[in-house]
Motif scaffolding. Structure first.
Motif, PDB file in Angstrom:
ATOM      1  N   LEU A  24      10.511  29.404   5.028  1.00 21.01           N
ATOM      2  CA  LEU A  24      10.276  29.033   3.604  1.00 21.01           C
ATOM      3  C   LEU A  24       9.059  30.349   3.290  1.00 21.01           C
ATOM      4  O   LEU A  24       7.869  29.876   4.123  1.00 21.01           O
ATOM      5  N   GLN A  25       8.951  31.002   2.302  1.00 20.29           N
ATOM      6  CA  GLN A  25       8.280  31.892   1.954  1.00 20.29           C
ATOM      7  C   GLN A  25       7.935  31.769   0.243  1.00 20.29           C
ATOM      8  O   GLN A  25       8.920  32.382  -0.405  1.00 20.29           O
ATOM      9  N   ASN A  26       7.258  31.077  -0.163  1.00 21.69           N
ATOM     10  CA  ASN A  26       7.093  30.653  -1.491  1.00 21.69           C
ATOM     11  C   ASN A  26       8.356  30.139  -2.214  1.00 21.69           C
ATOM     12  O   ASN A  26       8.851  29.253  -1.513  1.00 21.69           O
ATOM     13  N   ASP A  27       9.356  30.795  -3.035  1.00 23.87           N
ATOM     14  CA  ASP A  27      10.357  30.227  -3.576  1.00 23.87           C
ATOM     15  C   ASP A  27      11.567  30.659  -2.812  1.00 23.87           C
ATOM     16  O   ASP A  27      12.737  30.174  -2.998  1.00 23.87           O
ATOM     17  N   THR A  28      11.210  31.620  -1.634  1.00 26.64           N
ATOM     18  CA  THR A  28      12.362  32.397  -0.840  1.00 26.64           C
ATOM     19  C   THR A  28      12.599  31.642   0.379  1.00 26.64           C
ATOM     20  O   THR A  28      11.697  31.038   0.835  1.00 26.64           O
ATOM     21  N   ALA A  29      13.781  31.473   0.804  1.00 30.34           N
ATOM     22  CA  ALA A  29      14.094  31.157   2.065  1.00 30.34           C
ATOM     23  C   ALA A  29      14.857  32.143   2.849  1.00 30.34           C
ATOM     24  O   ALA A  29      15.694  32.944   2.369  1.00 30.34           O
ATOM     25  N   LEU A  30      14.223  32.496   4.076  1.00 30.71           N
ATOM     26  CA  LEU A  30      14.861  33.563   4.685  1.00 30.71           C
ATOM     27  C   LEU A  30      15.397  32.732   6.039  1.00 30.71           C
ATOM     28  O   LEU A  30      14.993  31.864   6.930  1.00 30.71           O
ATOM     29  N   VAL A  31      16.922  33.011   5.875  1.00 24.99           N
ATOM     30  CA  VAL A  31      17.606  32.041   6.921  1.00 24.99           C
ATOM     31  C   VAL A  31      18.336  33.028   8.040  1.00 24.99           C
ATOM     32  O   VAL A  31      18.846  34.124   7.632  1.00 24.99           O
ATOM     33  N   ASP A  32      18.243  32.493   9.130  1.00 28.49           N
ATOM     34  CA  ASP A  32      18.558  33.276  10.350  1.00 28.49           C
ATOM     35  C   ASP A  32      19.365  32.457  11.343  1.00 28.49           C
ATOM     36  O   ASP A  32      18.921  31.207  11.487  1.00 28.49           O
ATOM     37  N   VAL A  33      20.733  32.958  11.247  1.00 31.35           N
ATOM     38  CA  VAL A  33      21.758  32.002  11.937  1.00 31.35           C
ATOM     39  C   VAL A  33      22.154  32.867  13.334  1.00 31.35           C
ATOM     40  O   VAL A  33      22.372  33.830  13.130  1.00 31.35           O
ATOM     41  N   HIS A  34      22.371  31.986  14.360  1.00 29.89           N
ATOM     42  CA  HIS A  34      23.094  32.640  15.479  1.00 29.89           C
ATOM     43  C   HIS A  34      24.139  31.603  16.079  1.00 29.89           C
ATOM     44  O   HIS A  34      24.194  30.458  15.755  1.00 29.89           O
ATOM     45  N   TYR A  35      25.210  32.411  16.343  1.00 28.32           N
ATOM     46  CA  TYR A  35      26.599  32.116  16.452  1.00 28.32           C
ATOM     47  C   TYR A  35      27.210  32.896  17.373  1.00 28.32           C
ATOM     48  O   TYR A  35      26.670  33.952  17.909  1.00 28.32           O
ATOM     49  N   SER A  36      28.197  32.542  17.889  1.00 30.86           N
ATOM     50  CA  SER A  36      29.392  33.258  18.625  1.00 30.86           C
ATOM     51  C   SER A  36      30.809  33.247  18.017  1.00 30.86           C
ATOM     52  O   SER A  36      31.222  32.263  17.269  1.00 30.86           O
ATOM     53  N   VAL A  37      31.325  34.248  18.166  1.00 34.05           N
ATOM     54  CA  VAL A  37      32.708  34.252  17.787  1.00 34.05           C
ATOM     55  C   VAL A  37      33.738  34.547  18.958  1.00 34.05           C
ATOM     56  O   VAL A  37      33.265  34.828  20.013  1.00 34.05           O
ATOM     57  N   ASP A  38      34.822  33.915  18.783  1.00 36.75           N
ATOM     58  CA  ASP A  38      36.053  34.135  19.776  1.00 36.75           C
ATOM     59  C   ASP A  38      36.358  35.474  20.191  1.00 36.75           C
ATOM     60  O   ASP A  38      36.241  36.518  19.312  1.00 36.75           O
ATOM     61  N   GLU A  39      36.486  35.572  21.439  1.00 34.13           N
ATOM     62  CA  GLU A  39      36.514  37.109  21.942  1.00 34.13           C
ATOM     63  C   GLU A  39      37.855  37.611  21.284  1.00 34.13           C
ATOM     64  O   GLU A  39      37.797  38.800  20.952  1.00 34.13           O
ATOM     65  N   GLY A  40      38.927  36.805  21.059  1.00 35.00           N
ATOM     66  CA  GLY A  40      39.894  37.576  20.395  1.00 35.00           C
ATOM     67  C   GLY A  40      39.671  38.098  19.028  1.00 35.00           C
ATOM     68  O   GLY A  40      40.667  38.975  18.747  1.00 35.00           O
ATOM     69  N   THR A  41      38.820  37.768  18.229  1.00 34.55           N
ATOM     70  CA  THR A  41      38.470  38.239  16.918  1.00 34.55           C
ATOM     71  C   THR A  41      37.716  39.696  17.007  1.00 34.55           C
ATOM     72  O   THR A  41      37.754  40.247  16.031  1.00 34.55           O
ATOM     73  N   ARG A  42      36.987  39.803  18.205  1.00 35.05           N
ATOM     74  CA  ARG A  42      36.099  41.108  17.958  1.00 35.05           C
ATOM     75  C   ARG A  42      37.031  42.194  17.579  1.00 35.05           C
ATOM     76  O   ARG A  42      36.385  43.127  16.880  1.00 35.05           O
ATOM     77  N   ILE A  43      38.042  42.578  18.080  1.00 36.01           N
ATOM     78  CA  ILE A  43      38.779  43.614  17.819  1.00 36.01           C
ATOM     79  C   ILE A  43      39.251  43.681  16.132  1.00 36.01           C
ATOM     80  O   ILE A  43      39.328  44.845  15.451  1.00 36.01           O
ATOM     81  N   ILE A  44      39.320  42.566  15.814  1.00 37.20           N
ATOM     82  CA  ILE A  44      39.602  42.787  14.203  1.00 37.20           C
ATOM     83  C   ILE A  44      38.484  43.061  13.454  1.00 37.20           C
ATOM     84  O   ILE A  44      38.711  43.799  12.412  1.00 37.20           O
ATOM     85  N   PHE A  45      37.314  42.864  13.900  1.00 37.00           N
ATOM     86  CA  PHE A  45      36.118  43.257  13.335  1.00 37.00           C
ATOM     87  C   PHE A  45      35.795  44.597  13.388  1.00 37.00           C
ATOM     88  O   PHE A  45      35.345  45.178  12.429  1.00 37.00           O
ATOM     89  N   PHE A  46      36.364  45.108  14.770  1.00 42.99           N
ATOM     90  CA  PHE A  46      36.222  46.606  14.841  1.00 42.99           C
ATOM     91  C   PHE A  46      37.122  47.296  14.023  1.00 42.99           C
ATOM     92  O   PHE A  46      36.980  48.401  13.390  1.00 42.99           O
TER      93      PHE A  46
END
Length: 146
Positions: A24-46
């Protein structure tokens, strides 16, 4: 017979959330999210880009007006303007917030306090805080000019 709960409540589609940090910085939120994605979907992103990933992350985080600053296959950074209410005089309130999946590790950081929760889908209570004060490394008075 005991009902079976969902095995992966931290999962949404092909995304498994690992952690979320809200700074939280004044009225703003900096949101940092960490996750994993299924291996089979990586080619779709590419082949097709990351728009679906972005849309799913916005749904998971449940912030209407989040602006994505960075997005890759393991983390994202977002800015949420007016995430906190201003009461004037540098006083802010970040209210309770509901996420759409279970967050294994949720950390909310204000200038005065840091709160960490485990295995939750809600920031259960709001937090009041004071605005960030800019720091000036030089606290000496300016030299007088002749």
């Amino acid at each position: 017979m005991v009902p079976v709960s969902a095995a992966n409540d931290e999962r949404y589609g092909y995304i498994t959330v690992e952690s979320v940090q809200v700074q939280l910085q004044n009225d703003t939120a900096l949101v940092d999210v960490h996750y994993s994605v299924d291996e089979g979907t990586r080619i779709i992103f590419f082949l097709m880009g990351k728009q679906d990933l972005k849309n799913k992350l916005l749904k998971i985080l449940n912030y209407d007006d989040a602006q994505v600053q960075h997005l890759d296959l393991s983390s994202a950074e977002m800015i949420v303007q007016e995430a906190s209410y201003s009461y004037g005089s540098g006083i802010y309130w970040y209210p309770s917030h509901q996420f759409n999946v279970v967050i294994p590790k949720l950390t909310v950081i204000s200038p005065q306090v840091e709160r960490t929760y485990t295995n939750t889908n809600v920031f259960p209570e709001g937090v009041g805080y004071f605005e960030n004060q800019p720091t000036n490394g030089d606290h000496t008075a300016p030299a007088a000019t002749p």
